[in-house]
Design an enzyme around this catalytic site. Structure first.
Site, PDB file in Angstrom:
ATOM      1  N   PHE A   1       0.854  -1.183   0.000  1.00 35.46           N
ATOM      2  CA  PHE A   1       0.000   0.000   0.000  1.00 35.46           C
ATOM      3  C   PHE A   1       0.891   1.234   0.000  1.00 35.46           C
ATOM      4  CE2 PHE A   1      -4.540   0.820   0.671  1.00 35.46           C
ATOM      5  CZ  PHE A   1      -5.076  -0.434   0.420  1.00 35.46           C
TER       6      PHE A   1
ATOM      7  N   ARG B   1      -0.776   9.458  -0.513  1.00 36.52           N
ATOM      8  CA  ARG B   1      -1.940   9.878  -1.299  1.00 36.52           C
ATOM      9  C   ARG B   1      -1.923  11.348  -1.689  1.00 36.52           C
ATOM     10  NH1 ARG B   1      -6.472   6.388   2.007  1.00 36.52           N
ATOM     11  NH2 ARG B   1      -5.815   4.426   1.085  1.00 36.52           N
TER      12      ARG B   1
ATOM     13  N   LEU C   1     -14.776   4.896  -4.621  1.00 35.52           N
ATOM     14  CA  LEU C   1     -13.363   4.591  -4.434  1.00 35.52           C
ATOM     15  C   LEU C   1     -12.879   3.369  -5.205  1.00 35.52           C
ATOM     16  CD1 LEU C   1     -11.091   5.766  -2.577  1.00 35.52           C
ATOM     17  CD2 LEU C   1     -11.304   3.631  -1.355  1.00 35.52           C
TER      18      LEU C   1
ATOM     19  N   GLN D   1      -8.178  14.523   3.355  1.00 37.49           N
ATOM     20  CA  GLN D   1      -7.482  13.758   2.314  1.00 37.49           C
ATOM     21  C   GLN D   1      -8.315  13.565   1.047  1.00 37.49           C
ATOM     22  OE1 GLN D   1      -6.552   9.289   2.779  1.00 37.49           O
ATOM     23  NE2 GLN D   1      -4.579  10.324   2.809  1.00 37.49           N
TER      24      GLN D   1
ATOM     25  N   HIS E   1     -11.977  12.030   0.657  1.00 33.82           N
ATOM     26  CA  HIS E   1     -11.972  10.679   1.203  1.00 33.82           C
ATOM     27  C   HIS E   1     -11.940  10.600   2.721  1.00 33.82           C
ATOM     28  CE1 HIS E   1     -11.288   6.413   1.189  1.00 33.82           C
ATOM     29  NE2 HIS E   1     -10.101   6.515   1.739  1.00 33.82           N
TER      30      HIS E   1
ATOM     31  N   ARG F   1      -3.045  10.880   5.880  1.00 29.54           N
ATOM     32  CA  ARG F   1      -3.125   9.508   6.393  1.00 29.54           C
ATOM     33  C   ARG F   1      -2.599   8.507   5.364  1.00 29.54           C
ATOM     34  NH1 ARG F   1      -6.667   5.198   5.742  1.00 29.54           N
ATOM     35  NH2 ARG F   1      -8.325   6.370   4.717  1.00 29.54           N
TER      36      ARG F   1
ATOM     37  N   HIS G   1      -8.331  11.160  -1.980  1.00 25.58           N
ATOM     38  CA  HIS G   1      -7.766   9.890  -2.464  1.00 25.58           C
ATOM     39  C   HIS G   1      -7.577  10.029  -3.966  1.00 25.58           C
ATOM     40  CE1 HIS G   1      -7.396   5.677  -3.454  1.00 25.58           C
ATOM     41  NE2 HIS G   1      -7.418   5.337  -2.173  1.00 25.58           N
TER      42      HIS G   1
ATOM     43  N   GLU H   1      -6.525   1.680  -3.223  1.00 20.07           N
ATOM     44  CA  GLU H   1      -5.098   1.796  -3.481  1.00 20.07           C
ATOM     45  C   GLU H   1      -4.483   0.412  -3.714  1.00 20.07           C
ATOM     46  OE1 GLU H   1      -3.452   4.825  -1.002  1.00 20.07           O
ATOM     47  OE2 GLU H   1      -1.774   3.529  -0.531  1.00 20.07           O
TER      48      GLU H   1
HETATM   49  C1  LIG Z   1     -14.828   3.656   0.216  1.00 18.91           C
HETATM   50  C2  LIG Z   1     -13.859   3.673   1.373  1.00 18.91           C
HETATM   51  C3  LIG Z   1     -12.827   2.747   1.426  1.00 18.91           C
HETATM   52  C4  LIG Z   1     -11.930   2.757   2.491  1.00 18.91           C
HETATM   53  N1  LIG Z   1     -10.923   1.818   2.523  1.00 18.91           N
HETATM   54  C5  LIG Z   1     -10.083   1.786   3.590  1.00 18.91           C
HETATM   55  C6  LIG Z   1      -9.075   0.778   3.700  1.00 18.91           C
HETATM   56  O1  LIG Z   1      -8.942  -0.106   2.859  1.00 18.91           O
HETATM   57  N2  LIG Z   1      -8.252   0.817   4.771  1.00 18.91           N
HETATM   58  C7  LIG Z   1      -8.369   1.760   5.743  1.00 18.91           C
HETATM   59  O2  LIG Z   1      -7.603   1.736   6.702  1.00 18.91           O
HETATM   60  N3  LIG Z   1      -9.332   2.718   5.665  1.00 18.91           N
HETATM   61  C8  LIG Z   1     -10.200   2.742   4.629  1.00 18.91           C
HETATM   62  N4  LIG Z   1     -11.174   3.707   4.573  1.00 18.91           N
HETATM   63  C9  LIG Z   1     -11.367   4.610   5.714  1.00 18.91           C
HETATM   64  C10 LIG Z   1     -12.070   3.878   6.836  1.00 18.91           C
HETATM   65  O3  LIG Z   1     -12.918   2.898   6.309  1.00 18.91           O
HETATM   66  C11 LIG Z   1     -12.908   4.810   7.696  1.00 18.91           C
HETATM   67  O4  LIG Z   1     -12.168   5.934   8.059  1.00 18.91           O
HETATM   68  C12 LIG Z   1     -13.348   4.083   8.971  1.00 18.91           C
HETATM   69  O5  LIG Z   1     -13.964   2.866   8.645  1.00 18.91           O
HETATM   70  C13 LIG Z   1     -14.271   4.942   9.821  1.00 18.91           C
HETATM   71  O6  LIG Z   1     -14.784   4.155  10.867  1.00 18.91           O
HETATM   72  P1  LIG Z   1     -15.632   4.817  12.014  1.00 18.91           P
HETATM   73  O7  LIG Z   1     -16.018   3.732  12.935  1.00 18.91           O
HETATM   74  O8  LIG Z   1     -14.911   5.982  12.554  1.00 18.91           O
HETATM   75  O9  LIG Z   1     -16.929   5.408  11.276  1.00 18.91           O
HETATM   76  P2  LIG Z   1     -18.013   4.770  10.281  1.00 18.91           P
HETATM   77  O10 LIG Z   1     -17.718   3.365   9.921  1.00 18.91           O
HETATM   78  O11 LIG Z   1     -18.205   5.749   9.199  1.00 18.91           O
HETATM   79  O12 LIG Z   1     -19.301   4.720  11.178  1.00 18.91           O
HETATM   80  C14 LIG Z   1     -19.960   5.893  11.618  1.00 18.91           C
HETATM   81  C15 LIG Z   1     -21.121   5.470  12.481  1.00 18.91           C
HETATM   82  O13 LIG Z   1     -21.670   6.624  13.103  1.00 18.91           O
HETATM   83  C16 LIG Z   1     -23.058   6.564  13.035  1.00 18.91           C
HETATM   84  N5  LIG Z   1     -23.533   7.951  13.130  1.00 18.91           N
HETATM   85  C17 LIG Z   1     -23.103   9.042  12.465  1.00 18.91           C
HETATM   86  N6  LIG Z   1     -23.778  10.138  12.867  1.00 18.91           N
HETATM   87  C18 LIG Z   1     -24.633   9.714  13.811  1.00 18.91           C
HETATM   88  C19 LIG Z   1     -25.606  10.360  14.604  1.00 18.91           C
HETATM   89  N7  LIG Z   1     -25.840  11.663  14.509  1.00 18.91           N
HETATM   90  N8  LIG Z   1     -26.330   9.610  15.464  1.00 18.91           N
HETATM   91  C20 LIG Z   1     -26.139   8.266  15.565  1.00 18.91           C
HETATM   92  N9  LIG Z   1     -25.224   7.614  14.849  1.00 18.91           N
HETATM   93  C21 LIG Z   1     -24.476   8.330  13.981  1.00 18.91           C
HETATM   94  C22 LIG Z   1     -23.385   5.834  11.766  1.00 18.91           C
HETATM   95  O14 LIG Z   1     -24.649   5.237  11.850  1.00 18.91           O
HETATM   96  C23 LIG Z   1     -22.257   4.802  11.741  1.00 18.91           C
HETATM   97  O15 LIG Z   1     -22.658   3.668  12.472  1.00 18.91           O
HETATM   98  C24 LIG Z   1     -12.077   3.710   3.520  1.00 18.91           C
HETATM   99  C25 LIG Z   1     -13.115   4.626   3.467  1.00 18.91           C
HETATM  100  C26 LIG Z   1     -13.985   4.634   2.388  1.00 18.91           C
HETATM  101  C27 LIG Z   1     -15.065   5.692   2.353  1.00 18.91           C
END
Ligand SMILES: Cc1cc2nc3c(=O)[nH]c(=O)nc-3n(C[C@H](O)[C@H](O)[C@H](O)COP(=O)(O)OP(=O)(O)OC[C@H]3O[C@@H](n4cnc5c(N)ncnc54)[C@H](O)[C@@H]3O)c2cc1C
Length: 598
Positions: free
Chosen positions: A116, A282, A248, A236, A369, A411, A238, A251
Site C-alpha cells: 500500500f 496519497r 473509491l 485527504q 476521502h 493519512r 484519495h 489503493e
Molecule cells: C470507500 C472507502 C474505502 C476505504 N478503505 C479503507 C481501507 O482499505 N483501509 C483503511 O484503513 N481505511 C479505509 N477507509 C477509511 C475507513 O474505512 C474509515 O475511516 C473508517 O472505517 C471509519 O470508521 P468509524 O467507525 O470511525 O466510522 P463509520 O464506519 O463511518 O461509522 C460511523 C457510524 O456513526 C453513526 N452515526 C453518524 N452520525 C450519527 C448520529 N448523529 N447519530 C447516531 N449515529 C451516527 C453511523 O450510523 C455509523 O454507524 C475507507 C473509506 C472509504 C469511504
C-alpha cells in the site's frame, strides 16, 4: 420523550464504535446509538486492508510502520500516538483473526499481506507487504465480526436513532439526546461516559468516496458546545475515485501493480515519485494527477486520468519495463487474479462506468476521502476541551471523527481501519475503568429534550424560500473549487465569505415534509447545518495556515514551514459565523522533521 440509562453510551456503530462497545460491554452496561443499522456503517465500504507489521511475507517491524506513518503525516502526527498505534497493530490484527475474521491466507496459512502507498522497508526504501486483507472487502469483514461479538456480549443497540445533541454541564458530558428516525420521538440517554464514533464528513465536497450519511453530526455538535476541532484544514483526497462519481477504487489496485497513465499514454508517476511511483503517499499522487490535468494531459482533455491494471499484452500503452510492479517484480496480473483479489472493484467498474478492468483502463480522479482532523483526544480517547489539553469529563471520541493525532497532515492507506480498532479498544477499556464506582451525575432531561424539540420544530415548520439541496450543492461545488487539492489565499477567503452567505440563506430554508414518520427531509436539513459548520471551520483553518503540508497544499506558500507551522490548529466556533483559531505543539518523541522524499 423517553429516558434511558446506561453506564456507557456510544454514538456510532462503525468499526470504532463497535470495538469500543465490545470492550466496554464486557465490563459495564453499554449501549450503541446508530443512525444506520450498524453493519451499514461506512467501515463496511473499506476495501484494501488494515496495516500491521506482521512480517508474514517479508521482513517488517512496527518501528518502520511508525516512521512511515510519521513521514506520511508530513510530521504533523503526534509521535507517541503513532507509536502506540503501530505497536498495538500486530496484536489487534491477531485478536480480530481469533474473533473469526476471514483474512486472506498465504499458502502456509498465515495472514496474507499486500503493498500500500507510503508503507516501506525503511532500509531498502521499497514498498513493503504490510496490509492484511480479506479480498477487497476488509472493512465489511471487520464490521460483521465485531457486530457478532457485540451481540454475543449483550451490548444494547438502538438502531436508526440519530444523536442530535449532547447533554453538557459546563465541560462535562452526561448524556445524549437522540431522535428516533422511524417515529420522530425524542429519547434522552443518561450516561456516565459518552463516546462519539460518528465517522467522517466527505460530503462537504461534491466528488467523494464517502457515504451520503457521513455528515459529521457529532463533530458539529461538539463545536456548538464550545469544544474545539483540531487540524480541520487537513482533508485527504484519495487519488483514485471513479471519474465524476468519486466511488473509491482502492489503493490496493496500485499495490497489486496497477499504474497511472495520462491522456498522452505516459506513465507519469515516476516523474513525481521516482522511487515508489504509484505507491507514494496519497497527497503526492493526488497532486500529481491534478497537475497532469492542469497541464492538459487529462484523458481526452478532461479532468481525469487512467488507472491501468490490464495485462501488458492488452495494454497498448505499456513499454516492457512498465509491466513490473513498483517493487521491480513482474506484474502477476491476469484476469483471474484481478477477479479474486479485486472482485468488488471489478464489479464497481463494470456497473458504474461500463469498464472491464481486466481489459480496459479505469477512468479516475481525486475524490474527497478522509478527515485527518476532528475532535481532539488523548491516546485513551478522552476528549480535550482546549488547546491546553484539559479533558472534557465523560466525553470520549474514536475513529475517523477523532484526532488523536495519528494521521497528522496526511493519512497512509490501511491506517484508518487500524486506528478505529486500536483506539476503539483503548476507548472501550478506558470508559469501563472510568465509570466504575462513579454515580450518574444529575441531568435535567426535560430541558435537554425541550431544547432539541424547539430547534427541530422550528426547522420542520420553517416556511422559508431556500432549498436544502440547492444550498448543499453550492457548498460542495464551492469547497471543491476553492478548498480541495490545491488552495490559495484569495480562493479560500472567497470560500469563507460565500460559506457565511450560505449559512445565512440556510436560516431561511423550507422543509416539504411536515410529518413525523421517517422524515428524512428534516434530518437532511439538520445535517446540512452540520456540514456547513464543518466546511466553514475547514476553510478558516486552511486560510490561516500559511504553508504547504500533507493534504494542505497552498499555491501561495508552496513549502512546508516547520519554524512557524509545526503545530496543531484548534478551531472554536464562538457564534453562528465566527471562528477563533488557537494552536498547540506537535508531540515529537524521536523522529525529527525532514523533507519527504518518495
Ligand atoms: C470507500 C472507502 C474505502 C476505504 N478503505 C479503507 C481501507 O482499505 N483501509 C483503511 O484503513 N481505511 C479505509 N477507509 C477509511 C475507513 O474505512 C474509515 O475511516 C473508517 O472505517 C471509519 O470508521 P468509524 O467507525 O470511525 O466510522 P463509520 O464506519 O463511518 O461509522 C460511523 C457510524 O456513526 C453513526 N452515526 C453518524 N452520525 C450519527 C448520529 N448523529 N447519530 C447516531 N449515529 C451516527 C453511523 O450510523 C455509523 O454507524 C475507507 C473509506 C472509504 C469511504
Amino acid at each position: 420523550m423517553k429516558i434511558h440509562r446506561h453506564d456507557v453510551v456510544i454514538v456510532g456503530g462503525g468499526g470504532a464504535g463497535l470495538m469500543a462497545a465490545l470492550y466496554a460491554g464486557k465490563e459495564v452496561d453499554t449501549a450503541v446509538i446508530s443512525k444506520l443499522y450498524p453493519t451499514r456503517s461506512h467501515t463496511g465500504a473499506a476495501q484494501g486492508g488494515i496495516g500491521a507489521a506482521l512480517g508474514n511475507l517479508e521482513n517488517d517491524s512496527w518501528e518502520w510502520h511508525a516512521f512511515d506513518t510519521v513521514k506520511g503525516s508530513d510530521y504533523l502526527a503526534d509521535q507517541d500516538a503513532v507509536e502506540t498505534m503501530c505497536k498495538e497493530a500486530v496484536d489487534v490484527v491477531f485478536e480480530l483473526e481469533h474473533m473469526g475474521l476471514p483474512f486472506d491466507r498465504t499458502p502456509e496459512g498465515k495472514i496474507s499481506q499486500r503493498r500500500f502507498g507510503g508503507h516501506t522497508n525503511n532500509e531498502t526504501k521499497q514498498p513493503v507487504l504490510r496490509a492484511c486483507n480479506a479480498a477487497d472487502r476488509t472493512g465489511h469483514m471487520i464490521l460483521q465480526t465485531l457486530y457478532q461479538q457485540c451481540i454475543k456480549h449483550n451490548v444494547n443497540f438502538f438502531d436508526e436513532f440519530q444523536m442530535v445533541d449532547l447533554i453538557m454541564e459546563g465541560a462535562e458530558c452526561r448524556g445524549v439526546v437522540a431522535y428516533e428516525i422511524a417515529g420522530g420521538e425524542i429519547h434522552v440517554f443518561h450516561a456516565k461516559a459518552v463516546m462519539l464514533a460518528i465517522g467522517g464528513w466527505g460530503p462537504v465536497w461534491n466528488i467523494t468516496s464517502n457515504a451520503h450519511t457521513l455528515t459529521g453530526d457529532g463533530a458539529a455538535v461538539t463545536l456548538r458546545h464550545g469544544l474545539p476541532l483540531q487540524d480541520m484544514e487537513f482533508f485527504q483526497f484519495h487519488p483514485t475515485g471513479l471519474a465524476k462519481l468519486g466511488i473509491l477504487i482502492t489503493e490496493a489496485v496500485r499495490g497489486e501493480g496497477g499504474v497511472l497513465i495520462n491522456g498522452k499514454g505516459e506513465r507519469f508517476m515516476p516523474k513525481y515519485a521516482p522511487t515508489v511511483k504509484e505507491l507514494a503517499s496519497r497527497d503526492v499522487v493526488s497532486r500529481a494527477i491534478y497537475l497532469e490535468v492542469r497541464a492538459g494531459n487529462g484523458v481526452d482533455g478532461k479532468d481525469y486520468v487512467h488507472l491501468d491494471i490490464t495485462p501488458p499484452v492488452v495494454n497498448k500503452f505499456f513499454k516492457e519495463d512498465d509491466s513490473r510492479t513498483p517493487n521491480g517484480e513482474l506484474r502477476h496480473i491476469d484476469a483471474e487474479f484481478v477477479q479474486t483479489k479485486l472482485e468488488d472493484i471489478t464489479d464497481f467498474c463494470k456497473t458504474y462506468v461500463g469498464v472491464d478492468p481486466t481489459i480496459q483502463p479505469i477512468p479516475v480522479q481525486p475524490t474527497a476521502h478522509y478527515a485527518m482532523g476532528g475532535i481532539p483526544t488523548d491516546i485513551d480517547t478522552r476528549v480535550y476541551a482546549s488547546e491546553n489539553n484539559e479533558v472534557a469529563a465523560g466525553l470520549y471520541a474514536a475513529g475517523e471523527c477523532a484526532c488523536v493525532s495519528v494521521h497528522g497532515g496526511n493519512r497512509l492507506g490501511t491506517n484508518s481501519l487500524l486506528d478505529i480498532v486500536v483506539f476503539g479498544r483503548r476507548g472501550g477499556k478506558t470508559m469501563a475503568q472510568d465509570v466504575k464506582g462513579k454515580d450518574f451525575a444529575p441531568i435535567d432531561a426535560e430541558k435537554a429534550a425541550a431544547a432539541v424539540v424547539t430547534r427541530f420544530e422550528a426547522l420542520r415548520n420553517s416556511a422559508g424560500t431556500e432549498s436544502v439541496s440547492a444550498i448543499k450543492e453550492e457548498m460542495q461545488l464551492l469547497m471543491t473549487d476553492k478548498v480541495s487539492v490545491f488552495r490559495e489565499k484569495a480562493g479560500i477567503a472567497a470560500a469563507v465569505k460565500q460559506l457565511r452567505d450560505l449559512k445565512r440563506r440556510y436560516r431561511n430554508i423550507k422543509i416539504e415534509d411536515k410529518g413525523k414518520l421517517f422524515n428524512t427531509d428534516l434530518l437532511e436539513a439538520w445535517q446540512l447545518g452540520n456540514l456547513l459548520d464543518l466546511a466553514l471551520v475547514t476553510a478558516e483553518s486552511a486560510l490561516a495556515r500559511q504553508e504547504s503540508r500533507g493534504a494542505h497544499a497552498r499555491e501561495d506558500f508552496k513549502k512546508r514551514d516547520d519554524q512557524n507551522w509545526l503545530k496543531h490548529t484548534l478551531a472554536y466556533k464562538d457564534d453562528e459565523d465566527h471562528v477563533t483559531l488557537k494552536y498547540k505543539p506537535v508531540t515529537i518523541t524521536g523522529y525529527q522533521p525532514k523533507e519527504r522524499v518518495y
